[in-house]
Design a protein around this motif. Sequence first.
Motif: not given
Length: 186
Positions: A163-177
């Motif tokens: 769950x934390x990995x999925x959340x932080x993957x989204x965080x990274x994706x959104x940061x890149x965007x």
Amino acid sequence: MNRRKVAVIVGSLRKDSINRQLARALERLGEDRLEFDYVEIGNLPLYNQDFDGDYPPECTAFKQQVRDADAVLFVTPEYNRSLPGVLKNAIDIGSRPYGDSAFAGLPAAVTGASPGAIGTALAQQHLRNVLSYLDMAVLPQPEAFIQFKEGLVADDGRITSPDTRDFLEDFVDRFVAWIDRQRGEA
């Protein structure tokens, strides 16, 4: 796709800091799109307006390292319901003298970890206020308040909680965007 260079400022000086572990985990999640450049803050002197006219070399190097980045990631612990003094000192050095801020106009993201249930929510809010004043475009969502538990980050930087990995993957994706959007590349 070009990797974006991100200056990473960890607000803890501790060698085994959980926030440094979090930064390394984020680096692993974004390694295909982001190049993390860790900006060390432990060697900076306490900010003093007396050296605004002739900055010490370590301060000049700090500012140049920030300027060379496409964005900044702040990973902060929470001390006494706010950001650590060492992090605030680094920000003061990077933003002075007046009119010569290394931070102005750069996209940024803020996160942090703590054993407490609300992570570093209050430190992050205070930090966001400071960064807004410095004319940084801070990623508004998701806010990433990480409750750090033993074993959350493996020795190889892998996040063990799905769950934390999925959340932080989204965080990274959104940061890149966010970086692309702020730099006019989206």
